[in-house]
Scaffold this active site. Structure first.
Site, mmCIF file in Angstrom:
data_model
loop_
_atom_site.group_PDB
_atom_site.id
_atom_site.type_symbol
_atom_site.label_atom_id
_atom_site.label_comp_id
_atom_site.label_asym_id
_atom_site.label_seq_id
_atom_site.Cartn_x
_atom_site.Cartn_y
_atom_site.Cartn_z
ATOM 1 N N THR A 22 7.602 -16.599 19.110
ATOM 2 C CA THR A 22 7.656 -15.204 19.552
ATOM 3 C C THR A 22 7.007 -15.040 20.918
ATOM 4 N N GLU B 155 7.804 -13.690 10.341
ATOM 5 C CA GLU B 155 8.828 -14.588 9.818
ATOM 6 C C GLU B 155 10.166 -13.898 9.683
ATOM 7 N N GLY C 64 -0.374 -17.955 15.335
ATOM 8 C CA GLY C 64 -1.621 -18.005 14.575
ATOM 9 C C GLY C 64 -2.471 -19.187 14.991
HETATM 10 C C1 LIG Z 1 3.977 -26.658 2.463
HETATM 11 C C2 LIG Z 1 2.828 -25.881 3.005
HETATM 12 C C3 LIG Z 1 2.885 -24.411 2.821
HETATM 13 C C4 LIG Z 1 1.497 -23.891 2.694
HETATM 14 C C5 LIG Z 1 1.420 -22.982 1.517
HETATM 15 C C6 LIG Z 1 1.293 -21.544 1.906
HETATM 16 C C7 LIG Z 1 1.332 -20.658 0.715
HETATM 17 C C8 LIG Z 1 0.853 -19.292 0.909
HETATM 18 C C9 LIG Z 1 0.183 -19.003 2.165
HETATM 19 C C10 LIG Z 1 0.749 -18.287 3.119
HETATM 20 C C11 LIG Z 1 2.142 -17.771 3.014
HETATM 21 C C12 LIG Z 1 2.882 -17.578 4.208
HETATM 22 C C13 LIG Z 1 2.139 -17.058 5.406
HETATM 23 C C14 LIG Z 1 3.110 -17.012 6.531
HETATM 24 C C15 LIG Z 1 2.492 -16.884 7.883
HETATM 25 C C16 LIG Z 1 3.632 -16.887 8.870
HETATM 26 C C17 LIG Z 1 3.214 -16.334 10.184
HETATM 27 C C18 LIG Z 1 4.415 -15.832 10.913
HETATM 28 C C19 LIG Z 1 5.109 -16.893 11.708
HETATM 29 C C20 LIG Z 1 6.228 -16.297 12.493
HETATM 30 O O1 LIG Z 1 6.457 -15.126 12.498
HETATM 31 S S1 LIG Z 1 7.156 -17.468 13.327
HETATM 32 C C21 LIG Z 1 8.401 -16.513 14.125
HETATM 33 C C22 LIG Z 1 9.399 -15.935 13.143
HETATM 34 N N1 LIG Z 1 10.504 -15.365 13.853
HETATM 35 C C23 LIG Z 1 11.678 -15.073 13.267
HETATM 36 O O2 LIG Z 1 11.847 -15.186 12.065
HETATM 37 C C24 LIG Z 1 12.763 -14.624 14.199
HETATM 38 C C25 LIG Z 1 13.831 -13.808 13.472
HETATM 39 N N2 LIG Z 1 15.119 -13.959 14.128
HETATM 40 C C26 LIG Z 1 16.022 -14.914 13.709
HETATM 41 O O3 LIG Z 1 15.812 -15.661 12.797
HETATM 42 C C27 LIG Z 1 17.335 -14.960 14.454
HETATM 43 O O4 LIG Z 1 17.203 -14.343 15.697
HETATM 44 C C28 LIG Z 1 18.474 -14.258 13.673
HETATM 45 C C29 LIG Z 1 18.752 -15.002 12.401
HETATM 46 C C30 LIG Z 1 18.093 -12.830 13.373
HETATM 47 C C31 LIG Z 1 19.722 -14.249 14.540
HETATM 48 O O5 LIG Z 1 19.870 -15.557 15.029
HETATM 49 P P1 LIG Z 1 21.079 -15.849 16.047
HETATM 50 O O6 LIG Z 1 20.950 -17.244 16.555
HETATM 51 O O7 LIG Z 1 21.139 -14.753 17.030
HETATM 52 O O8 LIG Z 1 22.323 -15.848 15.051
HETATM 53 P P2 LIG Z 1 23.536 -14.837 14.999
HETATM 54 O O9 LIG Z 1 24.207 -14.791 16.315
HETATM 55 O O10 LIG Z 1 23.098 -13.547 14.364
HETATM 56 O O11 LIG Z 1 24.495 -15.638 14.008
HETATM 57 C C32 LIG Z 1 24.071 -15.722 12.719
HETATM 58 C C33 LIG Z 1 24.703 -17.030 12.236
HETATM 59 O O12 LIG Z 1 23.675 -17.995 12.291
HETATM 60 C C34 LIG Z 1 23.339 -18.380 10.979
HETATM 61 N N3 LIG Z 1 21.888 -18.479 10.917
HETATM 62 C C35 LIG Z 1 20.994 -17.677 11.500
HETATM 63 N N4 LIG Z 1 19.739 -18.088 11.207
HETATM 64 C C36 LIG Z 1 19.878 -19.179 10.412
HETATM 65 C C37 LIG Z 1 18.954 -20.047 9.766
HETATM 66 N N5 LIG Z 1 17.620 -19.866 9.847
HETATM 67 N N6 LIG Z 1 19.429 -21.069 9.037
HETATM 68 C C38 LIG Z 1 20.768 -21.250 8.937
HETATM 69 N N7 LIG Z 1 21.722 -20.458 9.508
HETATM 70 C C39 LIG Z 1 21.257 -19.438 10.236
HETATM 71 C C40 LIG Z 1 23.840 -17.263 10.108
HETATM 72 O O13 LIG Z 1 24.058 -17.720 8.788
HETATM 73 C C41 LIG Z 1 25.112 -16.881 10.813
HETATM 74 O O14 LIG Z 1 26.105 -17.801 10.493
HETATM 75 P P3 LIG Z 1 27.668 -17.368 10.617
HETATM 76 O O15 LIG Z 1 27.965 -17.333 12.068
HETATM 77 O O16 LIG Z 1 27.757 -16.016 9.983
HETATM 78 O O17 LIG Z 1 28.378 -18.426 9.861
HETATM 79 C C1 LIG Z 2 0.522 -10.964 11.487
HETATM 80 C C2 LIG Z 2 1.597 -11.617 12.325
HETATM 81 C C3 LIG Z 2 1.563 -12.989 12.543
HETATM 82 C C4 LIG Z 2 2.546 -13.595 13.327
HETATM 83 N N1 LIG Z 2 2.474 -14.951 13.560
HETATM 84 C C5 LIG Z 2 3.396 -15.522 14.376
HETATM 85 C C6 LIG Z 2 3.316 -16.919 14.675
HETATM 86 O O1 LIG Z 2 2.427 -17.611 14.193
HETATM 87 N N2 LIG Z 2 4.245 -17.471 15.498
HETATM 88 C C7 LIG Z 2 5.264 -16.719 16.040
HETATM 89 O O2 LIG Z 2 6.089 -17.271 16.768
HETATM 90 N N3 LIG Z 2 5.384 -15.382 15.767
HETATM 91 C C8 LIG Z 2 4.466 -14.786 14.950
HETATM 92 N N4 LIG Z 2 4.561 -13.436 14.681
HETATM 93 C C9 LIG Z 2 5.595 -12.638 15.355
HETATM 94 C C10 LIG Z 2 6.690 -12.202 14.396
HETATM 95 O O3 LIG Z 2 7.501 -13.286 14.076
HETATM 96 C C11 LIG Z 2 7.492 -11.080 15.090
HETATM 97 O O4 LIG Z 2 6.641 -9.963 15.203
HETATM 98 C C12 LIG Z 2 8.731 -10.718 14.283
HETATM 99 O O5 LIG Z 2 9.677 -11.747 14.383
HETATM 100 C C13 LIG Z 2 9.357 -9.385 14.753
HETATM 101 O O6 LIG Z 2 9.697 -9.444 16.118
HETATM 102 P P1 LIG Z 2 9.127 -8.315 17.130
HETATM 103 O O7 LIG Z 2 7.683 -8.172 16.873
HETATM 104 O O8 LIG Z 2 9.596 -8.652 18.484
HETATM 105 O O9 LIG Z 2 9.820 -6.964 16.657
HETATM 106 P P2 LIG Z 2 11.275 -6.447 17.147
HETATM 107 O O10 LIG Z 2 12.299 -7.469 16.843
HETATM 108 O O11 LIG Z 2 11.163 -5.930 18.504
HETATM 109 O O12 LIG Z 2 11.484 -5.259 16.083
HETATM 110 C C14 LIG Z 2 11.108 -3.929 16.414
HETATM 111 C C15 LIG Z 2 12.074 -3.005 15.700
HETATM 112 O O13 LIG Z 2 13.405 -3.239 16.197
HETATM 113 C C16 LIG Z 2 14.305 -3.439 15.119
HETATM 114 N N5 LIG Z 2 15.356 -4.390 15.504
HETATM 115 C C17 LIG Z 2 15.218 -5.506 16.245
HETATM 116 N N6 LIG Z 2 16.387 -6.147 16.355
HETATM 117 C C18 LIG Z 2 17.303 -5.425 15.641
HETATM 118 C C19 LIG Z 2 18.701 -5.563 15.352
HETATM 119 N N7 LIG Z 2 19.414 -6.597 15.821
HETATM 120 N N8 LIG Z 2 19.286 -4.630 14.566
HETATM 121 C C20 LIG Z 2 18.560 -3.603 14.054
HETATM 122 N N9 LIG Z 2 17.248 -3.392 14.312
HETATM 123 C C21 LIG Z 2 16.640 -4.295 15.088
HETATM 124 C C22 LIG Z 2 13.446 -4.009 14.013
HETATM 125 O O14 LIG Z 2 14.051 -3.752 12.752
HETATM 126 C C23 LIG Z 2 12.139 -3.253 14.191
HETATM 127 O O15 LIG Z 2 12.242 -2.016 13.529
HETATM 128 C C24 LIG Z 2 3.585 -12.805 13.892
HETATM 129 C C25 LIG Z 2 3.617 -11.422 13.678
HETATM 130 C C26 LIG Z 2 2.633 -10.825 12.890
HETATM 131 C C27 LIG Z 2 2.689 -9.342 12.646
#
Ligand SMILES: CCCCCCCC/C=C\CCCCCCCCCC(=O)SCCNC(=O)CCNC(=O)[C@H](O)C(C)(C)COP(=O)(O)OP(=O)(O)OC[C@H]1O[C@@H](n2cnc3c(N)ncnc32)[C@H](O)[C@@H]1OP(=O)(O)O
Ligand SMILES: Cc1cc2nc3c(=O)[nH]c(=O)nc-3n(C[C@H](O)[C@H](O)[C@H](O)COP(=O)(O)OP(=O)(O)OC[C@H]3O[C@@H](n4cnc5c(N)ncnc54)[C@H](O)[C@@H]3O)c2cc1C
Length: 615
Positions: free
Chosen positions: A108, A390, A147
């Site tokens: 992110t 996530e 994190g």
């Molecule tokens: C073993 C050890 C574990 C330890 C134990 C822990 C237990 C408990 C303790 C803690 C619990 C958990 C604590 C968690 C802390 C986490 C901290 C947070 C970390 C983060 O936030 S990291 C950053 C996360 N960010 C995101 O998730 C970003 C979100 N956005 C996306 O994923 C993508 O942008 C999207 C999916 C929304 C869109 O992707 P894009 O490339 O633009 O794709 P599209 O054009 O929309 O096409 C979609 C197309 O792609 C396929 N697809 C998309 N994503 C995936 C995927 N991940 N895998 C497979 N396929 C994927 C989708 O199916 C579509 O396919 P199609 O074209 O329709 O056939």
């Molecule tokens: C506690 C915490 C820990 C985190 N840890 C990590 C980490 O370790 N590593 C890391 O990489 N990231 C981490 N993140 C970031 C996290 O993955 C992002 O905050 C998350 O993916 C959401 O993205 P954003 O914050 O840019 O929100 P945005 O995507 O900007 O979302 C803002 C608003 O826009 C809307 N929106 C966005 N796109 C669309 C769409 N296509 N259609 C409709 N609505 C839409 C959403 O629904 C939401 O209401 C963490 C976040 C938090 C809160």
């Protein structure tokens, strides 16, 4: 060896400063994860099955507001396992597993979290030096949120746009050292620090990271799926989304995490509701337990049922995750879209429902639920973050919707994968299923509505299996929970059922009666059902939910621990003699003590000895 858990002079965490909280988190984390290392030395855990051990620690009361080392286990190591080739795994995994390096996961950016194809950090290949040049072209390109990155990690997985031979090939993952292993100083070309105080998870040390033409070896690109050869030739992955694997894994793990938090919250609220007596049902009678009110049962019992539903669903999802990953290893990508859609849906639904249920548990405890010592506000802060990280929930549900629509459109031309086979049934009955006020009838009704069926059908399936292995008495209670969960959601989603099914007004009325009857039937077993979660007081850390029911004595004991009670003259931004309240609040907010020094003192005191195996 450090003692198991030390806090500053016996003062609970709520009263520590931002800096003291960080020191506390580091000290507790190195003590906790030294246990993991000891278990690994004794062969009691391994890199392929540490989820339960690490999960237990991360969900424990010792690390109750998160850990600066959490991302190391939750994303840094799984990303190496999922995206590094064998040679890279041999180089990095042993050091990560024994914590001689501490990692984070930096995807992110300030400007992008959801739309990861729009990330701005660049990794440009220089064939002359066989290096990638990492650069943050704008402020919005700065990594923001990872994190542990603020002051703790010295390595991280960085997701960046890959350029080679003048062409952009989209986002790829790189393993990058960001701090000197000896001094912990940020390396030249690295700008790094913590992002400041948050609603919750304030022990996680989330950070920011900017690159100024920072060079890394070519071999630091994780090359299991795609590669860049020495001459800069790009070799693409079999599937463009295999690099998204770490996110799928964490979404699966988050569902388990929600079970943990929801079980805790509903245990606290149900036990408190058995102790709390308020008002009389009849004048002159003794005050009754608030658990006897149907309104209180309506608030709490569905959370007991949900905790079981989510646990069964999480286990089923974990099995599916492992099945699909085994198929991926054999080159069979057929079920990857289904796994992605399932992980998106279940992460979004379980986090949203858990956040709503935890808040309802807090509200059900009246004023005492608002006390930090109840542990309910902290739990809410933890679970509500999971609705965002996530993958923000709205966006993930849109991914599921996309998959369901595509599946439905191919209904007659394609074999359905297990979790969407119900669509055939719904289509075959041309959406005019006869309504019956039975569990099966409600699930069939939801199948027609479509969006909720995945949790419902998984839950129902497991309960059928369970009925062959449990006593008749337990079977009756579990079926009451199934009934409760189904009738609750049927009433909650009545508008959909009225729109898509022939349910009649009379049937809705009998559904409501059935719901209240189920609440009454469950009441005698409510406390037993939360006791069955078997959560010790040390896990709950709650004045309201302790097993012995001594609620009031514990509330007072905790209140007396406040430093403000110990020294009524203690200085405070709100109570300062000169009344400069707003100026002092702003002064405090602008300090971010952890950024005042490039290396926090806890590195030399705790982290370095831990990473060198000297703790
Ligand atoms: C073993 C050890 C574990 C330890 C134990 C822990 C237990 C408990 C303790 C803690 C619990 C958990 C604590 C968690 C802390 C986490 C901290 C947070 C970390 C983060 O936030 S990291 C950053 C996360 N960010 C995101 O998730 C970003 C979100 N956005 C996306 O994923 C993508 O942008 C999207 C999916 C929304 C869109 O992707 P894009 O490339 O633009 O794709 P599209 O054009 O929309 O096409 C979609 C197309 O792609 C396929 N697809 C998309 N994503 C995936 C995927 N991940 N895998 C497979 N396929 C994927 C989708 O199916 C579509 O396919 P199609 O074209 O329709 O056939
Ligand atoms: C506690 C915490 C820990 C985190 N840890 C990590 C980490 O370790 N590593 C890391 O990489 N990231 C981490 N993140 C970031 C996290 O993955 C992002 O905050 C998350 O993916 C959401 O993205 P954003 O914050 O840019 O929100 P945005 O995507 O900007 O979302 C803002 C608003 O826009 C809307 N929106 C966005 N796109 C669309 C769409 N296509 N259609 C409709 N609505 C839409 C959403 O629904 C939401 O209401 C963490 C976040 C938090 C809160």
């Amino acid at each position: 060896m450090l003692s198991k858990r030390e806090v500053f002079d016996g003062v609970p965490e709520e009263y520590l400063s931002h800096k003291e909280r960080y020191e506390n988190a580091i000290r507790n984390s190195v003590v906790a994860f030294s246990l993991v290392r000891k278990m690994q030395e004794e062969g009691k855990t391994s890199i392929n099955n540490y989820r339960d051990v690490v999960g237990g620690l991360l969900g424990s009361s010792v690390l109750r507001d998160g850990s600066p080392l959490g991302l190391h286990y939750i994303m840094f190591m799984p990303a190496i396992l999922n995206q590094a080739n064998e040679e890279q795994q041999e180089k990095w995994l042993p050091r990560a597993w024994n914590c001689s390096i501490i990692g984070s996961y930096a995807q992110t950016e300030l400007g992008h979290g959801t739309f990861i194809r729009g990330l701005e950090t660049t990794a440009t290949y220089d064939a002359a030096t066989k290096q990638f040049v990492l650069h943050s072209p704008t402020l919005t390109a700065y990594k923001w949120w990872p994190g542990g990155l603020g002051q703790t990690a010295n390595y991280c997985i960085v997701v960046a746009q890959l350029y080679t031979k003048g062409q952009c090939h989209g986002i790829h993952s790189f393993i990058i050292q960001v701090r000197d292993e000896e001094t912990h100083m940020p390396l030249p070309g690295i700008k790094i620090g913590e992002i400041g105080a948050k609603l919750g998870l304030n022990a996680v040390n989330n950070g920011f990271l900017g690159f100024d033409n920072y060079r890394i070896p070519r071999t630091n690109m994780l090359m299991k799926h795609a590669q860049v050869l020495e001459d800069g030739t790009y070799v693409k992955s079999r599937h463009s989304k295999l690099n998204y694997g770490a996110m799928v894994f964490v979404r699966v793990v988050i569902v388990f995490d929600m079970v943990n938090y929801l079980s805790k919250a509903v245990t606290i609220a149900t036990r408190f509701s058995a102790v709390r007596r308020q008002c009389q049902l009849k004048a002159g009678e003794t005050e009754c337990q608030i658990l006897d009110y149907v309104t209180q049962q309506h608030k709490l019992f569905v959370s007991i049922a949900a905790a079981h539903a989510f646990r069964i669903t999480a286990n089923k999802l974990w099995l599916t995750f492992n099945e699909v990953n085994e198929q991926l290893v054999e080159g069979n990508l057929q079920r990857l879209p289904e796994l992605h859609a399932l992980a998106c849906c279940l992460k979004a639904v379980t986090t949203a429902d858990t956040a709503a249920c935890v808040e309802r548990c807090r509200l059900a405890c009246g004023g005492h639920g608002y006390m930090m010592s109840s542990s309910l506000p902290l739990t809410y802060g933890l679970v509500t973050a999971a609705c965002t990280y996530e993958g923000e929930n709205t966006v993930l549900l849109l991914q599921t919707a996309r998959f369901l629509v595509k599946t439905y459109q191919q209904l007659d031309s394609k074999a359905l994968t297990p979790t969407v086979a119900y669509l055939k049934t719904a289509a075959a009955e041309r959406f005019c299923v006869g309504w019956s006020n039975t569990t099966e009838g409600i699930i069939r009704g939801f199948q027609v509505v479509a969006m909720r069926v995945i949790i419902m059908s998984t839950f129902n399936e497991e309960v059928q299996e369970m009925s062959r292995t449990v006593s008749p008495q337990l079977k009756e209670v579990l079926h009451q929970l199934v009934d409760l969960y189904c009738t609750y959601w049927a009433l909650e989603k009545l508008s959909d059922l009225l729109l898509y099914t022939p349910i009649s007004q009379k049937e809705v009325e009998s559904l409501r009666l059935r719901y209240e009857e189920t609440l009454t039937n469950l009441r005698p077993n409510a406390v037993g059902l939360v006791d069955a979660f078997d959560l010790r007081d040390e896990m709950l850390q709650s004045t309201l939910g302790s097993y012995d029911g001594r609620v009031y004595e514990r509330l007072m004991e905790e209140a007396m621990k406040s430093p403000l009670n110990a020294e009524p003259m203690l200085q405070s931004t709100l109570g300062s003699y000169d009344g400069r309240v707003y100026e002092r609040l702003m002064e405090e907010a602008m300090k971010s003590p952890l950024n005042a020094e490039p290396v926090n003192y806890t590195f030399h005191k705790y982290l370095k000895p831990f990473m060198q195996g000297k703790l």
